[in-house]
Every structure is written in structure tokens, then in C-alpha cells.
Design a protein around this motif. Structure first.
Motif, PDB file in Angstrom:
ATOM      1  N   TYR A 130       2.697 -11.463 -14.611  1.00 15.72           N
ATOM      2  CA  TYR A 130       3.237 -12.727 -15.127  1.00 15.72           C
ATOM      3  C   TYR A 130       4.649 -12.524 -15.671  1.00 15.72           C
ATOM      4  N   LEU A 131       4.833 -11.475 -16.440  1.00 12.42           N
ATOM      5  CA  LEU A 131       6.141 -11.228 -17.044  1.00 12.42           C
ATOM      6  C   LEU A 131       7.202 -10.890 -15.997  1.00 12.42           C
ATOM      7  N   TYR A 134       6.915 -14.073 -12.768  1.00 13.17           N
ATOM      8  CA  TYR A 134       7.186 -15.462 -13.173  1.00 13.17           C
ATOM      9  C   TYR A 134       8.366 -15.549 -14.141  1.00 13.17           C
ATOM     10  N   LEU A 135       8.372 -14.694 -15.166  1.00 19.59           N
ATOM     11  CA  LEU A 135       9.455 -14.742 -16.148  1.00 19.59           C
ATOM     12  C   LEU A 135      10.631 -13.839 -15.783  1.00 19.59           C
ATOM     13  N   TRP A 137      11.072 -10.568 -15.988  1.00 23.17           N
ATOM     14  CA  TRP A 137      11.396  -9.506 -16.935  1.00 23.17           C
ATOM     15  C   TRP A 137      11.555  -8.191 -16.184  1.00 23.17           C
ATOM     16  N   PHE A 189      -0.355 -19.550 -24.510  1.00 19.97           N
ATOM     17  CA  PHE A 189       0.426 -19.462 -23.277  1.00 19.97           C
ATOM     18  C   PHE A 189       0.352 -20.760 -22.474  1.00 19.97           C
ATOM     19  N   ALA A 193       5.189 -21.025 -22.524  1.00 18.43           N
ATOM     20  CA  ALA A 193       5.108 -20.068 -21.417  1.00 18.43           C
ATOM     21  C   ALA A 193       5.626 -18.693 -21.774  1.00 18.43           C
ATOM     22  N   HIS A 194       6.518 -18.579 -22.753  1.00 20.04           N
ATOM     23  CA  HIS A 194       7.158 -17.305 -23.062  1.00 20.04           C
ATOM     24  C   HIS A 194       6.462 -16.626 -24.245  1.00 20.04           C
ATOM     25  N   PRO A 195       6.338 -15.305 -24.202  1.00 19.83           N
ATOM     26  CA  PRO A 195       5.789 -14.592 -25.361  1.00 19.83           C
ATOM     27  C   PRO A 195       6.725 -14.705 -26.565  1.00 19.83           C
ATOM     28  N   PHE A 196       6.147 -14.734 -27.758  1.00 21.37           N
ATOM     29  CA  PHE A 196       6.939 -14.732 -28.986  1.00 21.37           C
ATOM     30  C   PHE A 196       6.102 -14.065 -30.068  1.00 21.37           C
ATOM     31  N   PRO A 266       1.693 -20.229 -15.740  1.00 21.08           N
ATOM     32  CA  PRO A 266       1.332 -20.383 -17.156  1.00 21.08           C
ATOM     33  C   PRO A 266      -0.126 -20.784 -17.354  1.00 21.08           C
TER      34      PRO A 266
END
Length: 294
Positions: A130-131, A134-135, A137, A189, A193-196, A266
Motif C-alpha cells: 500500500y505504501l 499506492y502512496l 513511498w 485508514f 489514506a495517509h499514515p500519521f 484505501p
């Protein structure tokens, strides 16, 4: 030089004399080695092969009918294995896994808990993908994102050994941490959608629950077993750990990629994480059933 050689000779002589004394004075083991249950070994390996392999490769082949046929064949091998072990016990022959182990309710009720908490293996399939996919990273950043879970997993066994509490105290706490944190992660999530910071904290709690439940269940699963059956029991537990990891990876991974292609990643990650937490409820139910049966 001669003195060193003399000292070496004396040391070797004393060591040889000690070994001879141990060999001649130690009590001999009069037990005869038991023959290996070759039929049981063949059947259990066949079951694991036909069960685990389709789960690993099923998604790659889009789950055709023959994947499920192979899983059905694996269940046939499992049934044959159980019948084979029952027959050997009736004829008083050594069995690979004595079926009498499963008659021990405390041991049997612990097995589903061990199976389901290893569904957490699905996390390591879904979250890094996912990271990165999709994101977008970097690999290092995606690896560091899972660090809170690893930290909690490391702290969990330390709390168990230092806490001086019974297993009945730790099991509901550990399973509760897994249930609450993974379901909360799914909801978080789904909304963001983003980790924090909140997701990092929830991963820390999830890892803590995983780190706590693992040593507790290893001890609790072996505790009611006699010394003669400890080897078979630990082997069954170890096998179940591997099966749980593969089964969790297959189910959670399939859910994640299926939802990702249809509804977006997500929602797919949210469903996968919530599934990991939800199946722990089944393990918690088995725990309380075990408590009531005692």
C-alpha cells in the motif's frame, strides 16, 4: 618447549580419564528407541503440501477451480492422517501426533487462538505494498513505517517476563489490543489514506498485543501436556503457527488485492486490517470457552 608439551600431555590424559569415568559411571538409558511413524509423516506432509501450496499460489492464478480441488485433496489427507493415528494408538504403536492430545480441552482450545493471532502475517503483505504502490513511498520509508509494530512486538515479551502476572491476566489484554488496534486502524485508514501519528500509535499497540500473546500462548499450550507428549505438542503448535501465517496471508492478501482492484486501495487496506482484528474475536471466544470448561 618441552614443558609445554608435557602440560598438553597431562591435560589430554586428565580429559581422557574424565571421559572414561563419565562413560563407565553414568546410568545407562534402558529405553528402546521407538520406530518412526513413516505413514503419519507421509500423510501430514501431503496434507501441508496440498493445503499451503494452493493458498500461496492461488491469487497468482486468479483462484481457478483446481486450486480449490487441491485444498479439498489436502482435507482428504488430513482425514486419512487422523484415521491412521487413531489406528496406531489402538494397536499401541507410536504415533506421530497422538490424537489423545486433542482430548485435552485446555490444549485444544488454545490451538485456534494460536492459529488466528498468526493472521497478523497478512499485515506484512498489504501495508508495505500500500505504501509503495499506492502512496509511492520509497522502500526505506515503507520499511520504517512498520517500525512501531516491530517495537511493540519487541516490548511485549519483556512485559510478560517482568510483569509477574498469570496467563489469565495477559491473554485477554493481548487479544484485546489486537482486536481494538487493528479494527481502529481499519477505520482510520478508511477515513484518512495517509499514515500519521495516530496510525503509528495503533501499530505500536498492535505489535504490543502480538508480542504479548506469542510467549503466553506458547507456555499455555504446553503447560497441560505431560512430559512424554511435550515433543508432539510443541511440534503441533509450531506447525499451526506456520499454517496460521500462510492462511492469514492468503485470506487477508486476497481480500486486499480484490478490494484494491474494485474499490480502491484505501478501502482495501481498511478491510484487510479490520479482518485481522476481527478474527481475533474468534480466538477470544475460544479462550473464554476454555475458562468455562475448567
Amino acid at each position: 618447549m618441552q614443558r609445554n608439551k608435557k602440560n598438553q600431555y597431562e591435560c589430554r590424559s586428565k580429559a581422557s580419564l574424565c571421559l572414561y569415568g563419565i562413560y563407565t559411571t553414568m546410568p545407562r538409558d534402558t529405553k528402546q528407541p521407538q520406530p518412526l511413524d513413516y505413514g503419519g509423516v507421509l500423510l501430514i506432509i501431503s496434507f501441508l503440501l496440498f493445503f499451503i501450496t494452493p493458498l500461496i499460489y492461488g491469487r497468482s492464478f486468479q483462484w481457478p477451480w483446481w486450486i480449490f480441488a487441491l485444498i479439498g485433496v489436502s482435507l482428504l489427507f488430513l482425514w486419512l492422517f487422523i484415521q491412521w493415528e487413531i489406528r496406531r494408538e489402538k494397536h499401541q504403536k507410536p504415533a506421530l501426533i497422538p490424537i489423545q492430545l486433542l482430548h485435552n480441552k485446555s490444549f485444544s482450545y488454545n490451538l485456534p487462538i494460536i492459529l488466528f493471532y498468526n493472521f497478523t502475517a497478512g499485515l506484512f503483505i498489504c501495508y508495505p505494498y500500500y505504501l509503495q504502490a499506492y502512496l509511492h513511498w520509497e522502500v526505506m520509508a515503507a520499511g520504517l513505517a512498520i517500525l512501531p509494530y516491530g517495537l511493540g512486538f519487541f516490548v511485549g515479551p519483556l512485559l510478560f517476563t517482568k510483569g509477574n502476572k498469570s496467563s489469565s491476566f495477559w491473554i485477554p489484554i493481548a487479544l484485546g489490543l489486537l482486536i481494538i488496534s487493528f479494527i481502529a486502524l481499519g477505520v482510520t485508514f478508511y477515513l484518512i489514506a495517509h499514515p500519521f501519528w495516530l496510525t503509528h500509535g495503533l501499530f505500536l499497540l498492535a505489535g504490543l498485543g502480538h508480542g504479548l500473546i506469542m510467549p503466553v500462548m506458547m507456555r499455555e499450550s504446553i503447560r497441560p501436556i505431560t512430559l512424554e507428549q511435550a515433543g508432539q505438542a510443541s511440534g503441533l503448535v509450531s506447525t499451526l503457527i506456520q499454517v496460521g501465517s500462510v492462511l492469514g496471508g492468503a485470506i487477508v492478501g486476497t481480500l486486499f488485492f480484490s478490494f484494491g482492484n474494485s474499490y480502491g486501495f484505501p478501502l482495501a487496506l481498511a478491510a484487510a486490517l479490520a479482518t485481522i482484528g476481527s478474527v481475533q474475536i474468534i480466538g477470544l471466544a475460544f479462550y473464554y470457552t476454555n475458562i468455562k470448561s475448567q
